[in-house]
Design an enzyme around this catalytic site. Structure first.
Site, mmCIF file in Angstrom:
data_model
loop_
_atom_site.group_PDB
_atom_site.id
_atom_site.type_symbol
_atom_site.label_atom_id
_atom_site.label_comp_id
_atom_site.label_asym_id
_atom_site.label_seq_id
_atom_site.Cartn_x
_atom_site.Cartn_y
_atom_site.Cartn_z
ATOM 1 C CG HIS A 59 -1.856 -1.111 1.243
ATOM 2 N ND1 HIS A 59 -3.018 -1.110 0.489
ATOM 3 C CD2 HIS A 59 -1.618 -2.273 1.656
ATOM 4 C CE1 HIS A 59 -3.799 -2.064 0.549
ATOM 5 N NE2 HIS A 59 -2.966 -2.931 1.382
ATOM 6 C CG HIS A 178 -9.704 -8.581 1.812
ATOM 7 N ND1 HIS A 178 -8.535 -7.728 2.480
ATOM 8 C CD2 HIS A 178 -10.751 -8.901 2.894
ATOM 9 C CE1 HIS A 178 -8.923 -7.542 3.763
ATOM 10 N NE2 HIS A 178 -10.229 -8.114 3.762
ATOM 11 C CG HIS A 231 -4.318 -10.536 3.744
ATOM 12 N ND1 HIS A 231 -5.399 -11.233 3.270
ATOM 13 C CD2 HIS A 231 -4.260 -9.057 3.004
ATOM 14 C CE1 HIS A 231 -6.203 -10.164 3.069
ATOM 15 N NE2 HIS A 231 -5.639 -8.890 2.890
ATOM 16 C CG ASN A 277 -8.736 -6.656 7.103
ATOM 17 O OD1 ASN A 277 -8.892 -7.863 7.047
ATOM 18 N ND2 ASN A 277 -9.914 -6.067 6.774
ATOM 19 C CG ASP A 304 -1.426 -6.227 3.935
ATOM 20 O OD1 ASP A 304 -1.810 -5.236 3.358
ATOM 21 O OD2 ASP A 304 -2.369 -6.762 4.528
ATOM 22 C CG HIS A 308 -2.667 3.045 9.135
ATOM 23 N ND1 HIS A 308 -3.385 3.419 8.229
ATOM 24 C CD2 HIS A 308 -2.579 1.771 9.160
ATOM 25 C CE1 HIS A 308 -4.146 2.270 7.730
ATOM 26 N NE2 HIS A 308 -3.459 1.254 8.499
ATOM 27 N N PRO A 322 -6.592 -0.548 10.663
ATOM 28 C CG PRO A 322 -7.606 -2.269 9.415
ATOM 29 C CD PRO A 322 -7.758 -0.813 9.994
ATOM 30 N N GLY A 323 -3.246 -2.193 10.094
ATOM 31 C CA GLY A 323 -2.372 -2.326 9.108
ATOM 32 C C GLY A 323 -0.850 -2.094 9.709
#
Length: 430
Positions: A59, A178, A231, A277, A304, A308, A322-323
């Protein structure tokens, strides 16, 4: 002509050290070599030389959340982590569901020039799960999109997923799912089990993932299409993948470093840095995932990487996003969980971090053997040195790493993209 001589490296960690000569982006000689005039020399000192890593699941947040990551900063993090190619997920703002956005991401990656940034196109318009996006237009765009995913959200409608898989066969692309049945995860905050019950969190059942994986494997086999499962987090999913592969289904799957190492026991601290997640599962799940990766049931490791902002993580658990960051720690987690445990040798690391993800993502010039005539997308690794994780020192804008303060093994000492040194000794050089 750009010339680099890597002196005294051990390809795949095997045999005696050799010199590797790179000229104009290609490996031109391997052996005991003299140093050419004007060559840039990397003294490997017996370190492990691997094909450059490929991340199928990154991301980069641009466009829309450049306060947390940009294509430039994410590319720097990737190069420092040993990556030469990354796939940038579509859940940006605006969503990468058309040729204009994916071409923008592609061009920004080219401008950064540190890794090959391949945009992932959305499966559905706006990630809403209601109407297929312009898959054909994106596949034929300047970016030549090779992977499509609504990651962050599941393509929950089975008819829509079937249509996406059917269209993908004509385009020669892969649909990455996902896997999360949304009706089973309403309000879910943690893996459904002892830890969630004790802490008072709404549980996230393993069956929410497994039911979608089973369904999509059947749909993919019916359509003779290529499915990729994002994932993987449960032991049950690993069992389903083995079943599907034994039936001849064209399914591949990835596991994240954090699902290989971390478990839901970390939730006892209530620290949202551990919120992800799909959620962290049990120790038995992690053990099964490690075994499945070693056996090839799970094909590859994908980070993944999810940056953030501080306000999205430094808050109460239910409100946190989440992350976790992953690009600069992925190799070390693989070394810790797979190499030091004897589950993988360095050939195996090349398989799960470079070769298989390049094959899944249809990248012809990545994940190639370390041989004369092959593209010089390479990563040099010091397997013995340990380092302490400090999120504030990462190239990413964000710092949300669950490994803060940990001592981890394995250091990337150099990364080469088509023979050009992009990172060396912890610094960006390109």
């Amino acid at each position: 002509m750009n010339t680099v001589l890597i002196k005294g490296a051990r390809p795949y960690g095997e045999g005696d050290p050799v010199d590797v000569l790179v000229e104009d982006g290609v490996i031109t000689d391997i052996g005991s070599l003299d140093t050419p005039e004007d060559a840039e020399v990397i003294d490997a000192g017996g370190q492990v030389l691997l094909p450059g890593f490929v991340d199928l699941h990154t991301h980069l947040r641009e466009p829309g959340r450049e306060d947390t990551e940009t294509i430039a900063t994410g590319s720097a993090a990737a190069a420092l982590g040993g990556y030469t190619a990354v796939f940038a997920m579509a859940n940006t703002d605006p969503v990468a569901d058309n040729a204009v956005i994916v071409d923008h991401v592609w061009r920004r990656g080219q401008e950064a020039g540190l890794v090959d940034v391949h945009p992932v196109g959305a499966v559905t318009v706006g990630l809403k799960g209601e109407k297929l996006a312009e898959l054909g237009t994106m596949a034929k765009s300047e970016a030549q999109v090779k992977v499509f995913s609504d990651d962050g959200l599941c393509v929950a409608d089975p008819l829509l997923m079937r249509r996406a898989l059917e269209y993908s066969t004509a385009l020669g692309v892969v649909i990455a799912q996902h896997a999360e049945e949304p009706r089973l995860t309403v309000g879910a905050q943690a893996h459904e089990g002892e830890q969630a019950a004790r802490l008072g969190y709404t549980g996230w059942p393993a069956s929410a993932e497994e039911s979608i994986v089973a369904r999509d494997c059947l749909l993919a086999q019916h359509a003779n299409a290529r499915l990729h499962v994002c994932h993987v987090s449960t032991s049950g999913t690993a069992d389903i993948l083995k079943w599907a592969k034994d039936r001849g289904t064209q399914v591949s799957a990835e596991v994240t470093p954090h699902h290989l190492l971390l478990t839901d026991e970390r939730l006892a601290t209530y620290d949202p840095v551990n919120k992800v997640n799909p959620p962290l599962r049990t120790g038995s799940d992690a053990e099964k995932l490690r075994a499945a990766l070693a056996e090839g049931v799970i094909d590859c490791v994908a980070t993944d990487h999810a940056p953030h902002a501080v306000q999205d993580k430094d808050c109460e658990w239910n409100s946190a996003r989440p992350g976790m960051l992953g690009l600069q720690t992925a190799l070390s987690i693989v070394v810790e969980t797979m190499v030091r445990t004897g589950l993988l040798d360095w050939r195996g690391v090349a398989r799960v971090m470079s070769e298989r993800p390049a094959e899944i993502g249809n990248l012809a010039d990545h994940g190639r053997p370390i041989e004369v005539g092959e593209p010089a997308n390479l990563t040099l690794v010091d397997p013995d040195t340990e380092w302490t994780v400090r999120g504030a020192e990462f190239a990413s804008i964000a710092a949300n790493t669950p490994y803060e303060g940990m001592r981890l093994p394995g250091v990337v000492t150099a990364t080469l993209l088509r023979g050009r040194i992009t990172a060396r000794e912890g610094k960006i050089t390109a």
